[in-house]
Design a protein around this motif. Structure first.
Motif, PDB file in Angstrom:
ATOM      1  N   GLU A 158      41.247  49.255  73.625  1.00 35.53           N
ATOM      2  CA  GLU A 158      40.272  50.215  73.077  1.00 35.53           C
ATOM      3  C   GLU A 158      40.822  51.637  73.164  1.00 35.53           C
ATOM      4  N   ILE A 159      41.467  51.970  74.257  1.00 38.24           N
ATOM      5  CA  ILE A 159      42.051  53.309  74.404  1.00 38.24           C
ATOM      6  C   ILE A 159      43.117  53.547  73.345  1.00 38.24           C
ATOM      7  N   GLY A 160      43.994  52.584  73.149  1.00 34.88           N
ATOM      8  CA  GLY A 160      45.053  52.735  72.162  1.00 34.88           C
ATOM      9  C   GLY A 160      44.530  52.874  70.750  1.00 34.88           C
ATOM     10  N   MET A 161      43.449  52.145  70.454  1.00 34.78           N
ATOM     11  CA  MET A 161      42.904  52.175  69.093  1.00 34.78           C
ATOM     12  C   MET A 161      42.002  53.371  68.831  1.00 34.78           C
ATOM     13  N   THR A 162      41.355  53.891  69.866  1.00 41.48           N
ATOM     14  CA  THR A 162      40.376  54.952  69.614  1.00 41.48           C
ATOM     15  C   THR A 162      40.783  56.328  70.119  1.00 41.48           C
ATOM     16  N   GLN A 163      41.647  56.388  71.146  1.00 36.56           N
ATOM     17  CA  GLN A 163      42.033  57.693  71.670  1.00 36.56           C
ATOM     18  C   GLN A 163      43.448  58.093  71.262  1.00 36.56           C
ATOM     19  N   GLU A 164      44.366  57.150  71.287  1.00 38.92           N
ATOM     20  CA  GLU A 164      45.732  57.449  70.857  1.00 38.92           C
ATOM     21  C   GLU A 164      45.802  57.515  69.334  1.00 38.92           C
ATOM     22  N   ARG A 165      45.138  56.570  68.724  1.00 38.62           N
ATOM     23  CA  ARG A 165      45.061  56.539  67.264  1.00 38.62           C
ATOM     24  C   ARG A 165      43.605  56.784  66.895  1.00 38.62           C
ATOM     25  N   GLU A 166      43.361  56.944  65.655  1.00 32.93           N
ATOM     26  CA  GLU A 166      41.987  57.184  65.203  1.00 32.93           C
ATOM     27  C   GLU A 166      41.560  56.014  64.334  1.00 32.93           C
ATOM     28  N   TYR A 167      40.417  55.433  64.670  1.00 34.35           N
ATOM     29  CA  TYR A 167      39.943  54.285  63.911  1.00 34.35           C
ATOM     30  C   TYR A 167      38.910  54.737  62.884  1.00 34.35           C
ATOM     31  N   LEU A 168      39.216  54.532  61.630  1.00 31.57           N
ATOM     32  CA  LEU A 168      38.274  54.767  60.553  1.00 31.57           C
ATOM     33  C   LEU A 168      38.279  53.505  59.692  1.00 31.57           C
ATOM     34  N   PRO A 169      37.166  52.781  59.632  1.00 36.30           N
ATOM     35  CA  PRO A 169      37.158  51.551  58.837  1.00 36.30           C
ATOM     36  C   PRO A 169      37.563  51.798  57.392  1.00 36.30           C
ATOM     37  N   VAL A 170      37.123  52.916  56.835  1.00 37.64           N
ATOM     38  CA  VAL A 170      37.522  53.318  55.482  1.00 37.64           C
ATOM     39  C   VAL A 170      37.982  54.762  55.619  1.00 37.64           C
ATOM     40  N   PRO A 171      39.305  54.994  55.665  1.00 39.07           N
ATOM     41  CA  PRO A 171      39.776  56.336  55.960  1.00 39.07           C
ATOM     42  C   PRO A 171      39.511  57.379  54.884  1.00 39.07           C
ATOM     43  N   GLY A 172      38.993  56.995  53.763  1.00 38.98           N
ATOM     44  CA  GLY A 172      38.665  57.998  52.749  1.00 38.98           C
ATOM     45  C   GLY A 172      39.475  57.818  51.486  1.00 38.98           C
ATOM     46  N   GLU A 173      39.425  58.837  50.673  1.00 40.07           N
ATOM     47  CA  GLU A 173      40.074  58.771  49.372  1.00 40.07           C
ATOM     48  C   GLU A 173      41.580  58.954  49.483  1.00 40.07           C
ATOM     49  N   TYR A 174      42.281  58.502  48.480  1.00 43.63           N
ATOM     50  CA  TYR A 174      43.725  58.680  48.419  1.00 43.63           C
ATOM     51  C   TYR A 174      44.023  60.069  47.872  1.00 43.63           C
ATOM     52  N   ASN A 175      44.893  60.777  48.577  1.00 43.80           N
ATOM     53  CA  ASN A 175      45.332  62.083  48.123  1.00 43.80           C
ATOM     54  C   ASN A 175      46.839  62.135  48.326  1.00 43.80           C
ATOM     55  N   GLY A 176      47.583  61.903  47.268  1.00 44.77           N
ATOM     56  CA  GLY A 176      49.037  61.850  47.338  1.00 44.77           C
ATOM     57  C   GLY A 176      49.688  63.170  47.678  1.00 44.77           C
ATOM     58  N   ALA A 177      48.974  64.270  47.576  1.00 45.45           N
ATOM     59  CA  ALA A 177      49.539  65.585  47.859  1.00 45.45           C
ATOM     60  C   ALA A 177      48.986  66.169  49.152  1.00 45.45           C
ATOM     61  N   PHE A 178      48.441  65.328  50.042  1.00 45.14           N
ATOM     62  CA  PHE A 178      47.872  65.821  51.294  1.00 45.14           C
ATOM     63  C   PHE A 178      48.986  66.369  52.172  1.00 45.14           C
ATOM     64  N   PRO A 179      48.869  67.601  52.653  1.00 47.26           N
ATOM     65  CA  PRO A 179      49.931  68.216  53.458  1.00 47.26           C
ATOM     66  C   PRO A 179      50.105  67.485  54.787  1.00 47.26           C
ATOM     67  N   SER A 181      51.356  68.452  57.482  1.00 44.34           N
ATOM     68  CA  SER A 181      51.038  69.301  58.640  1.00 44.34           C
ATOM     69  C   SER A 181      49.575  69.209  59.034  1.00 44.34           C
ATOM     70  N   GLN A 182      48.722  68.696  58.151  1.00 39.97           N
ATOM     71  CA  GLN A 182      47.304  68.578  58.456  1.00 39.97           C
ATOM     72  C   GLN A 182      46.909  67.194  58.982  1.00 39.97           C
ATOM     73  N   VAL A 183      47.885  66.301  59.134  1.00 41.63           N
ATOM     74  CA  VAL A 183      47.614  64.965  59.690  1.00 41.63           C
ATOM     75  C   VAL A 183      47.475  65.106  61.199  1.00 41.63           C
ATOM     76  N   ASN A 184      46.314  64.711  61.718  1.00 42.49           N
ATOM     77  CA  ASN A 184      46.080  64.841  63.151  1.00 42.49           C
ATOM     78  C   ASN A 184      46.536  63.617  63.923  1.00 42.49           C
ATOM     79  N   LYS A 185      46.084  62.443  63.512  1.00 45.83           N
ATOM     80  CA  LYS A 185      46.426  61.203  64.188  1.00 45.83           C
ATOM     81  C   LYS A 185      46.775  60.154  63.162  1.00 45.83           C
ATOM     82  N   VAL A 186      47.484  59.143  63.620  1.00 49.58           N
ATOM     83  CA  VAL A 186      47.781  57.988  62.780  1.00 49.58           C
ATOM     84  C   VAL A 186      46.563  57.082  62.851  1.00 49.58           C
TER      85      VAL A 186
END
Length: 189
Positions: A158-179, A181-186
């Motif tokens: 649970e720690i690895g999935m929720t604190q080290e990484r971020e769990y989003l069942p549906v991470p959102g829309e696709y944005n091929g030009a997302f910078p 530098s703005q990625v916080n977690k895998v």
């Protein structure tokens, strides 16, 4: 929320064909006719001696230490490793882990004159590096299997999935030009 068994199935892609056999069995990548159903509880047998258990716990924290997120011990990796070796490993699968721990313990007593679980972090890192570089008998075999157990145990917890990484069942829309530098977690999926 994703469960540990689903996450184990995803781990097979991370290690590919070099996957340590007990992890492959637990993930369902290898089917055998005699594969029992394994409970979620504690290990069915004790795999480690007290000295080996203390060393395994110490070394797991050296592989994934506590930083801004909890480390291997907080994520329950030592209990996961013992469960995997007790209930998913064949007796021959345990040999490199147990032999590697014994070799590290012997080298610690030879070089530092103290049990390896009581050595400093720098000394523990040196012992792990020695194993990784095959400076101990069957060291690289031990290190690869041990590293896989630690990483699998951590990233399926649970720690690895929720604190080290971020769990989003549906991470959102696709944005091929997302910078980048703005990625916080895998994201875990």
């Amino acid at each position: 929320m994703i469960d540990r068994r689903t996450a184990l199935a995803g781990i097979t892609a991370m290690f590919g064909t070099a996957l340590y056999a007990p992890i492959a069995r637990a993930a369902g990548a290898v089917k055998t006719a005699t594969m029992p159903i394994i409970s979620e509880g504690p290990p069915s047998v004790a795999v480690f001696t007290p000295v080996q258990r203390a060393l395994m716990t110490t070394l797991s924290e050296r592989v994934l230490p506590t930083t801004d997120t909890p480390g291997a011990i907080a994520a329950g990796v030592p209990a996961f490793i013992e469960k995997m070796l007790a209930d998913w490993a064949m007796p021959e699968d345990r040999v490199p882990i147990l032999a590697g721990l014994d070799a590290i313990e012997a080298r610690s007593m030879q070089d530092y004159k103290v049990p390896s679980a009581r050595t400093t972090a720098v000394q523990q890192d040196a012992l792990l590096t020695l194993a990784m570089n095959d400076g101990l008998p069957s060291g690289s075999v031990f290190f690869e299997a041990f590293r896989q157990l630690v990483l699998t145990g951590y990233y399926t917890s649970e720690i690895g999935m929720t604190q080290e990484r971020e769990y989003l069942p549906v991470p959102g829309e696709y944005n091929g030009a997302f910078p980048y530098s703005q990625v916080n977690k895998v994201y875990s999926a």
